[in-house]
Design a protein around this motif. Structure first.
Motif, PDB file in Angstrom:
ATOM      1  N   PRO A  13      -6.618  -0.860   8.494  1.00  0.00           N
ATOM      2  CA  PRO A  13      -5.604  -0.081   7.638  1.00  0.00           C
ATOM      3  C   PRO A  13      -4.094   0.068   8.328  1.00  0.00           C
ATOM      4  CG  PRO A  13      -7.296   1.510   8.121  1.00  0.00           C
ATOM      5  CD  PRO A  13      -7.636   0.021   8.838  1.00  0.00           C
ATOM      6  N   LEU A  17      -0.011  -4.315   4.475  1.00  0.00           N
ATOM      7  CA  LEU A  17      -0.565  -5.316   3.761  1.00  0.00           C
ATOM      8  C   LEU A  17       0.766  -6.489   3.681  1.00  0.00           C
ATOM      9  CD1 LEU A  17      -2.280  -3.691   0.859  1.00  0.00           C
ATOM     10  CD2 LEU A  17      -3.284  -5.065   2.655  1.00  0.00           C
ATOM     11  N   LEU A  26      -4.484 -12.220   1.006  1.00  0.00           N
ATOM     12  CA  LEU A  26      -5.437 -11.148   1.305  1.00  0.00           C
ATOM     13  C   LEU A  26      -6.550 -11.696   2.338  1.00  0.00           C
ATOM     14  CD1 LEU A  26      -5.496  -9.319  -2.344  1.00  0.00           C
ATOM     15  CD2 LEU A  26      -4.493  -8.290   0.127  1.00  0.00           C
ATOM     16  N   LEU A 124     -16.214  -5.484  -0.228  1.00  0.00           N
ATOM     17  CA  LEU A 124     -14.753  -4.966  -0.329  1.00  0.00           C
ATOM     18  C   LEU A 124     -15.057  -3.487  -0.487  1.00  0.00           C
ATOM     19  CD1 LEU A 124     -13.779  -7.194  -3.515  1.00  0.00           C
ATOM     20  CD2 LEU A 124     -12.955  -7.238  -0.991  1.00  0.00           C
ATOM     21  N   ASP A 125     -15.575  -2.970   0.637  1.00  0.00           N
ATOM     22  CA  ASP A 125     -15.599  -1.769   0.993  1.00  0.00           C
ATOM     23  C   ASP A 125     -16.599  -0.721  -0.213  1.00  0.00           C
ATOM     24  OD1 ASP A 125     -13.332  -1.692   2.430  1.00  0.00           O
ATOM     25  OD2 ASP A 125     -11.906  -1.189   0.541  1.00  0.00           O
ATOM     26  N   ALA A 220      -5.550 -10.429 -11.139  1.00  0.00           N
ATOM     27  CA  ALA A 220      -4.224  -9.602 -10.502  1.00  0.00           C
ATOM     28  C   ALA A 220      -4.517  -8.749  -9.585  1.00  0.00           C
ATOM     29  CB  ALA A 220      -3.788  -8.838 -11.903  1.00  0.00           C
ATOM     30  N   VAL A 221      -3.578  -8.783  -8.664  1.00  0.00           N
ATOM     31  CA  VAL A 221      -3.514  -7.861  -7.635  1.00  0.00           C
ATOM     32  C   VAL A 221      -2.445  -6.976  -7.569  1.00  0.00           C
ATOM     33  CG1 VAL A 221      -3.588  -7.797  -5.044  1.00  0.00           C
ATOM     34  CG2 VAL A 221      -4.714  -9.675  -6.284  1.00  0.00           C
ATOM     35  N   GLN A 222      -2.444  -5.670  -7.298  1.00  0.00           N
ATOM     36  CA  GLN A 222      -1.049  -4.832  -7.335  1.00  0.00           C
ATOM     37  C   GLN A 222      -1.571  -4.002  -6.187  1.00  0.00           C
ATOM     38  OE1 GLN A 222      -0.973  -2.000 -10.716  1.00  0.00           O
ATOM     39  NE2 GLN A 222      -2.724  -3.149 -11.367  1.00  0.00           N
ATOM     40  N   ALA A 223      -0.320  -3.725  -5.524  1.00  0.00           N
ATOM     41  CA  ALA A 223      -0.509  -2.379  -4.408  1.00  0.00           C
ATOM     42  C   ALA A 223      -0.505  -1.362  -5.102  1.00  0.00           C
ATOM     43  CB  ALA A 223       0.601  -2.419  -3.955  1.00  0.00           C
ATOM     44  N   TYR A 224      -1.659  -0.439  -4.528  1.00  0.00           N
ATOM     45  CA  TYR A 224      -2.010   0.966  -5.109  1.00  0.00           C
ATOM     46  C   TYR A 224      -1.117   1.994  -4.982  1.00  0.00           C
ATOM     47  CZ  TYR A 224      -4.472   5.193  -6.285  1.00  0.00           C
ATOM     48  OH  TYR A 224      -4.921   6.320  -6.841  1.00  0.00           O
ATOM     49  N   PRO A 226      -0.604   6.180  -5.680  1.00  0.00           N
ATOM     50  CA  PRO A 226      -1.379   7.344  -6.236  1.00  0.00           C
ATOM     51  C   PRO A 226      -0.578   7.666  -7.390  1.00  0.00           C
ATOM     52  CG  PRO A 226      -1.029   7.569  -3.852  1.00  0.00           C
ATOM     53  CD  PRO A 226      -0.131   6.204  -4.157  1.00  0.00           C
ATOM     54  N   ALA A 227      -1.488   8.085  -8.542  1.00  0.00           N
ATOM     55  CA  ALA A 227      -0.749   8.654  -9.885  1.00  0.00           C
ATOM     56  C   ALA A 227      -0.043   9.787  -9.296  1.00  0.00           C
ATOM     57  CB  ALA A 227      -2.105   8.792 -10.675  1.00  0.00           C
ATOM     58  N   ARG A 229       1.260  13.276  -9.581  1.00  0.00           N
ATOM     59  CA  ARG A 229       0.472  14.728  -9.927  1.00  0.00           C
ATOM     60  C   ARG A 229       1.740  15.633 -10.313  1.00  0.00           C
ATOM     61  NH1 ARG A 229      -4.928  14.868  -7.502  1.00  0.00           N
ATOM     62  NH2 ARG A 229      -5.148  12.883  -6.679  1.00  0.00           N
TER      63      ARG A 229
ATOM     64  N   ARG B 145     -10.798  -2.719  -9.389  1.00  0.00           N
ATOM     65  CA  ARG B 145     -11.352  -1.832  -8.422  1.00  0.00           C
ATOM     66  C   ARG B 145     -10.335  -1.874  -7.199  1.00  0.00           C
ATOM     67  NH1 ARG B 145     -16.185  -4.108  -4.943  1.00  0.00           N
ATOM     68  NH2 ARG B 145     -15.124  -2.340  -3.737  1.00  0.00           N
ATOM     69  N   ARG B 151      -5.837   0.275  -0.608  1.00  0.00           N
ATOM     70  CA  ARG B 151      -4.468  -0.057  -0.794  1.00  0.00           C
ATOM     71  C   ARG B 151      -3.984  -0.916  -1.907  1.00  0.00           C
ATOM     72  NH1 ARG B 151      -2.595  -1.298   5.052  1.00  0.00           N
ATOM     73  NH2 ARG B 151      -4.831  -2.397   5.051  1.00  0.00           N
ATOM     74  N   VAL B 152      -5.237  -1.489  -2.388  1.00  0.00           N
ATOM     75  CA  VAL B 152      -4.496  -2.451  -3.545  1.00  0.00           C
ATOM     76  C   VAL B 152      -5.814  -2.393  -4.683  1.00  0.00           C
ATOM     77  CG1 VAL B 152      -3.392  -4.405  -2.167  1.00  0.00           C
ATOM     78  CG2 VAL B 152      -5.926  -4.535  -2.296  1.00  0.00           C
ATOM     79  N   LEU B 153      -5.425  -2.634  -5.602  1.00  0.00           N
ATOM     80  CA  LEU B 153      -6.195  -2.665  -6.865  1.00  0.00           C
ATOM     81  C   LEU B 153      -6.254  -4.267  -7.241  1.00  0.00           C
ATOM     82  CD1 LEU B 153      -5.053   0.113  -9.262  1.00  0.00           C
ATOM     83  CD2 LEU B 153      -7.036   0.082  -8.195  1.00  0.00           C
TER      84      LEU B 153
END
Lengths: 258, 337
Positions: A13, A17, A26, A124-125, A220-224, A226-227, A229, B145, B151-153
């Motif tokens: 980590p 990315l 990826l 995947l984790d 689809a892939v997107q960088a996460y 955090p929502a 707050r 997921r 780091r990615v969805l």
């Protein structure tokens, strides 16, 4: 006793990315930035502990990653190290990966009395591959294994199950999905073993993969991110006593003592 | 969009009625069921006897069938292998019938993920693993997921006719579940007989703290706590808040806290009202284990720690200076009632 350790690594980590987020990028990132995961390390350490206790234990490692990670495993003076080339599979279908690996493991000339894999091995984790692989190999699976030891009655595994720990005698060959614990942190390799491992070549185990569409594909892939707050962080300042008093008031407002 | 002959099945291990850990999963699946016209929803709850679990679902969950799958020798903490045998029987004999497509969902967590994978193998299906959302398309299932350490969805798509996953929707507030009408509740007597396991011994646990699951307050420690002593202070703070104690992966690696209390991508998912994070930097891997609805209060010596970007209240300071004073004040408040 023949112990088979399965290692796949995880994307470190610390490395950013790739800017382009798609399956190809990826997968390349996962290979290029692979390091042993805490669970891989725990599986390797449990194997080494078994050999410490009984020098006749033979350790074979199968590394489902590039040569760098195979060499890290070899640095621990294992008896045999193979590489399983998973490149054509991709990491998306745990079932396809487990089936191909089980078929490849059938090519080994020693049948395993014990299979050790990190609990997030090869996926995947999450913990899907070890139970699937156990099914594909026809072995029972014991998850969240913390330690394993042999005595006159055979092998005993200590595992976490819910809030409890339990000790279970293994009735025969078993796959252990190993988790992290203070007692199974991987030892440092000896320099002489690291030097010896530099010269090693790792025999490939071929993945038997049928051509055609994979059972799971990446969409689809997107960088996460955090929502967001509620609002900005309110900082409690002052001397420690003032901070502690203010903090106690905040915390007590959440259902603790009033 | 009408998708014919889709059967959505939820598999719930036995839990005593007062825990209600499964309410959020049932609510999420009811939302999914409502979004797929023509789908059937079956909720299978394992139990050692009838009457121990109340059949409950959100009022919006129209037409769901609740199955009490009864196995008299079932214990509340049965291992995944036992649960797999019982669910296999329930799925094969009573529930799945001849539906053309099946989506089988389980609670998130190590046991749920193991069960989803094992049952996927047994039913020649695919497991999408630990999903946050599931979408049903006319020819495929799509699970969203986290991956790469949170780091990615990613969207994983499969055309398998039988698909398994665990589901933990992020940031949803579950509606209050209502008792289902009696006509929707059925019972299956499972034929699987569970023999006593003479090869397994339970070890005495020194962990007497409340469990993480269902806790309304969680106190979590990270690498910054630097050792067992810090966790002893955290335990005192947690106890005075009637809360549960948790930790990040490095703290489990270091042996400061057992793996059953690990929070994060590789550990438990917690959804308390309050998460008090001490010495936790706030990596995505760790925050993946904390509900987006949870209020975070953070104590960290590093003012630049990412945890402050998601916390509602923050304290920059050394835990050694703050925690003893905090524990003292909270305990005093508790004594005063």
């Amino acid at each position: 006793m023949n112990v088979l350790v399965l290692v796949s690594g995880t994307a470190d980590p610390k490395w950013p990315l790739p800017p382009r987020l798609d399956a190809e990028a990826l997968e390349a990132h996962a290979r290029r930035c692979a390091v042993l995961s805490p669970f891989d390390e725990a599986a390797l350490e449990l194997a080494l502990k078994l050999r410490d206790a009984d020098l006749s234990v033979h350790i074979t490692a199968v590394v489902a990653a590039d040569e760098g990670l195979a060499r890290q495993a070899a640095n621990l003076r294992l008896d045999a190290v193979y590489r399983f080339d998973e490149r054509r599979l991709g990491p998306w279908s745990a079932r396809a990966f487990a089936m191909a690996l089980a078929a490849a493991l059938g090519q080994l000339d020693r049948s395993a009395d014990l299979v050790l894999a990190g609990r997030e091995f090869g996926d995947l984790d999450d913990g899907s591959v070890p139970p699937l692989l156990a099914r594909a190999m026809g072995l029972p699976c014991v998850s969240l294994a913390l330690s394993v030891a042999a005595d006159a009655d055979g092998l005993w595994v200590t595992r976490q199950r819910g809030p409890f720990m339990e000790r279970q005698r293994l009735a025969g060959p078993t796959l252990l999905a190993v988790t992290n614990d203070t007692h199974n942190r991987l030892r440092h390799p000896l320099l002489k073993n690291v030097m010896a491992a530099r010269k090693l070549r790792f025999a490939p185990l071929a993945a038997a993969i049928a051509d055609g569409e994979q059972p799971i594909s990446l969409g689809a892939v997107q960088a996460y991110t955090p929502a967001p707050r509620e609002g900005a962080c309110r900082m409690l300042t002052g001397a420690p006593a003032e901070q502690a008093e203010a903090l106690a008031q905040v915390l007590a407002g959440f259902g603790g003592p009033q | 969009m009408k998708i014919d002959a889709l059967r959505i099945v939820v598999l719930l291990p036995f839990e005593p009625a007062e825990k209600r850990d499964h309410n959020a999963l049932v609510a999420s699946v009811c939302e999914l069921h409502a979004a797929v016209p023509g789908s059937a929803l079956h909720i299978v709850q394992l139990a050692p006897a009838t009457g121990l679990v109340e059949a409950r679902a959100p009022a919006s969950c129209d037409g769901a069938i609740w199955w009490n799958a009864v196995c008299p020798s079932l214990a509340a903490d049965a291992p995944a292998g036992t649960l797999a045998r019982l669910f296999r029987e329930a799925l094969a004999a009573q529930v799945t019938g001849d539906a053309q497509r099946r989506l089988v969902l389980l609670p998130r967590g190590a046991a749920g993920e193991e069960l989803a994978a094992t049952l996927a193998w047994d039913f020649n299906g695919e497991s999408l693993g630990r999903c946050q959302r599931i979408r049903v398309e006319p020819e495929s299932f799509v699970g969203q997921r986290a991956a790469f350490g949170g780091r990615v969805l990613i969207d994983l798509r499969t055309q398998a006719r039988c698909c398994f996953a665990t589901l933990q929707q992020q940031g949803s507030v579950s509606p209050v579940p209502q008792p289902l009408p009696q006509a929707s509740v059925r019972t299956i007597e499972l034929l699987t007989r569970l023999e006593p396991d003479h090869d397994t011994q339970r070890l005495e646990s020194r962990d007497a703290m409340p469990r993480l699951e269902g806790a309304s307050v969680v106190v979590g420690g990270g690498r910054g706590v630097q050792g067992v002593e810090g966790f002893e202070w955290l335990a005192r703070v947690a106890a005075s808040l009637d809360g549960a104690l948790g930790g990040s992966l490095p703290t489990v690696d270091a042996g400061w806290i057992p793996v059953s209390r690990q929070i994060g991508q590789s550990g438990k998912f917690v959804a308390p009202r309050l998460y008090f994070a001490v010495g936790i930097s706030g990596t995505l891997q760790h925050l993946a284990g904390v509900s987006a609805d949870t209020t975070i209060v953070a104590l960290n010596s590093d003012p630049e720690a990412p945890i402050f970007s998601v916390a509602k209240v923050g304290v920059v300071g050394d835990w050694r200076d703050i925690l003893p004073l905090l524990a003292e004040r909270l305990e005093e408040r508790r004594r005063r009632g």
